[in-house]
Design an enzyme around this catalytic site. Structure first.
Site, PDB file in Angstrom:
ATOM      1  N   GLN A 297      -0.103  -6.088  -8.298  1.00  0.00           N
ATOM      2  CA  GLN A 297       0.098  -7.355  -7.593  1.00  0.00           C
ATOM      3  C   GLN A 297      -1.161  -8.231  -7.642  1.00  0.00           C
ATOM      4  OE1 GLN A 297       1.055  -4.378  -6.457  1.00  0.00           O
ATOM      5  NE2 GLN A 297       2.819  -4.474  -5.111  1.00  0.00           N
TER       6      GLN A 297
ATOM      7  N   ASP B 187       0.547  -5.199   6.391  1.00  0.00           N
ATOM      8  CA  ASP B 187       2.003  -5.015   6.495  1.00  0.00           C
ATOM      9  C   ASP B 187       2.424  -4.673   7.906  1.00  0.00           C
ATOM     10  OD1 ASP B 187       1.423  -4.506   3.463  1.00  0.00           O
ATOM     11  OD2 ASP B 187       3.554  -4.975   3.681  1.00  0.00           O
TER      12      ASP B 187
ATOM     13  N   ASN C 250      -1.681  -1.454   4.945  1.00  0.00           N
ATOM     14  CA  ASN C 250      -1.651  -2.470   3.872  1.00  0.00           C
ATOM     15  C   ASN C 250      -1.576  -1.722   2.531  1.00  0.00           C
ATOM     16  OD1 ASN C 250      -1.746  -5.292   3.057  1.00  0.00           O
ATOM     17  ND2 ASN C 250      -3.749  -4.838   2.183  1.00  0.00           N
ATOM     18  N   LYS C 251      -1.494  -2.469   1.491  1.00  0.00           N
ATOM     19  CA  LYS C 251      -1.298  -1.899   0.142  1.00  0.00           C
ATOM     20  C   LYS C 251      -2.227  -0.728  -0.115  1.00  0.00           C
ATOM     21  CE  LYS C 251       1.147  -2.701  -2.296  1.00  0.00           C
ATOM     22  NZ  LYS C 251       2.407  -1.890  -2.353  1.00  0.00           N
TER      23      LYS C 251
HETATM   24  O1  MRU Z   1       4.379  -3.709  -1.847  1.00  0.00           O
HETATM   25  P1  MRU Z   1       4.025  -5.154  -1.564  1.00  0.00           P
HETATM   26  O2  MRU Z   1       3.657  -5.900  -2.782  1.00  0.00           O
HETATM   27  O3  MRU Z   1       5.090  -5.829  -0.742  1.00  0.00           O
HETATM   28  O4  MRU Z   1       2.734  -5.051  -0.642  1.00  0.00           O
HETATM   29  C1  MRU Z   1       2.179  -6.239  -0.144  1.00  0.00           C
HETATM   30  C2  MRU Z   1       0.926  -6.036   0.625  1.00  0.00           C
HETATM   31  O5  MRU Z   1       0.477  -4.927   0.851  1.00  0.00           O
HETATM   32  C3  MRU Z   1       0.298  -7.263   1.193  1.00  0.00           C
HETATM   33  O6  MRU Z   1      -1.084  -7.128   1.273  1.00  0.00           O
HETATM   34  C4  MRU Z   1       0.840  -7.497   2.612  1.00  0.00           C
HETATM   35  O7  MRU Z   1       2.237  -7.433   2.615  1.00  0.00           O
HETATM   36  C5  MRU Z   1       0.405  -8.801   3.172  1.00  0.00           C
HETATM   37  S1  MRU Z   1       1.195 -10.166   2.363  1.00  0.00           S
HETATM   38  C6  MRU Z   1       0.708 -11.573   3.176  1.00  0.00           C
END
Ligand code: MRU
Length: 381
Positions: free
Chosen positions: A233, A274, A284-285
């Protein structure tokens, strides 16, 4: 600012006439002219019958918009990360609920109520970690409970609610940007992980919002984007949206962040979230926790930017956050190419938890929050 290399040159295309301008025909990135002017990760289709999203699975190579109408389309788009990022999946879930219920507007009241509950539960089950999704769906269900009249009227109320969720998310992003810009000294070099930008929200993003506001004000800020294994991402999405906004961005693989900080080349980290527990622990990720450890080791401030809708006061701490586990092939066979033996087991959690004590401050739509953290009275409306 910490010592080290000079900041990479700032792209001299600011201020733009919109936040996310398409490079002009004279730009080297001329192929982006087929892209729309403003990034809107989630919106209504012009006739209002579908949720229009940018298909984030195929960026940056291809720019494709998808219209989601059916329950299956909405669930598949969220589960496969065609639409992704905590705020964006909350918005898409709420709007998708409306779109998928539209064919049932003439059903009997009981049948409609049953459908509503079933659709909401199916959408809720697509991804477990980001609280924005259940938060938005619960808000929709509360609105349906308050609504009176036939299913068609209830559906109209639900459409209004979903539209408000989108508009509020956009406003919260702007507010995060306005508060967070104070953290950016001129020439600041910011490291971020995953994508917490416009593609991940209904607005200008969370972690990237202060950067967009700084750029809007003519400040030179540069961003280092962790590639973000396994789905990239950072390199595919964060770098794409920053580059098209004319903001200097450098992509690195996740394992390179420590060496950059060791060289004194990063002034601060900003990441998204998240789910934030009452204690300030942050899901978070995957890879965010490693980054926080490295940042602490090198004395680099580590900020988390998130809207109120990402704070879950009902979850006391990080241990109670459910972490999504994803399929082995995302790691073993990324983008269709085998890179680990079929016989090897794979560990693939989509998120990790960073203890609140490692977070220098939270950048929220309500302001900057510093320790000690107690979010037990927070949460979206
Ligand atoms: O798996 P994803 O791509 O949905 O994960 C996204 C993240 O971890 C972002 O850092 C988080 O959702 C914040 S987005 C403003």
């Amino acid at each position: 600012m910490r010592g080290g290399r000079a900041a990479p040159p700032f792209h001299a295309r600011w201020p733009p006439d919109s936040f996310f301008p398409v490079p002009s025909a004279t730009s080297s990135a001329a192929s982006t002219t087929r892209h729309p002017r403003v990034i809107e990760a989630v919106r209504w289709s012009p006739d209002g019958t579908a949720v229009r999203i940018i298909d984030q699975r195929v960026l940056p190579g291809d720019y494709v918009e998808l219209d989601l109408r059916t329950l299956a389309e909405v669930c598949d788009a969220i589960a496969t990360l065609a639409v992704r990022g905590a705020p964006a999946i909350g918005v898409a879930g709420a709007m998708g609920l409306v779109a998928s219920l539209a064919p049932h507007a003439n059903a009997a009241s009981d049948a409609f109520a049953g459908r509503l509950a079933m659709h909401a539960e199916r959408i809720r089950a697509t991804r477990p970690t980001a609280v924005n999704l259940p938060w938005a769906l619960d808000r929709m269900l509360r609105r349906a409970e308050r609504a009176t009249g036939a299913p068609r009227e209830i559906l109209d109320s639900l459409r209004d609610e979903a539209t408000s969720i989108l508009a509020e998310d956009r406003a919260m992003c702007r507010s995060i940007g306005e508060h967070g810009v104070a953290l950016l000294t001129p020439g600041a070099r910011v490291l971020t992980h995953c994508n917490a930008g416009a593609l991940a929200t209904g607005g200008m993003g969370t972690a990237l919002a202060p950067i967009y506001v700084a750029a809007e004000r003519g400040a030179a800020v540069s961003v280092f984007a962790d590639e973000t294994r396994p789905l990239l991402q950072g390199s595919r999405l964060t770098a794409w949206e920053l580059a098209r906004a004319g903001i200097a961005v450098t992509v690195l693989t996740d394992g390179m962040a420590a060496s950059l900080m060791q060289r004194g080349s990063i002034d601060l980290c900003i990441v998204g979230a998240d789910r934030i527990a009452a204690s300030g622990d942050v899901a978070n990720k995957i890879g965010t926790y490693s980054l926080a450890i490295v940042a602490r080791h090198h004395g680099v401030p580590f900020y988390v930017a998130a809207p109120s809708s990402t704070i879950d006061p009902a979850v006391p701490d990080g241990e109670a956050i459910v972490i999504e586990q994803r399929g082995a092939d995302e790691v073993r066979r990324p983008f269709g190419r085998l890179i680990a033996p079929e016989e090897a087991a794979v560990y693939n959690p989509a998120f990790d938890v960073t203890p609140g004590e490692m977070v220098t401050a939270f950048v929220t739509d309500r302001g900057i929050v510093r320790p000690p953290y107690d979010f037990s009275r927070w949460g979206g409306e």
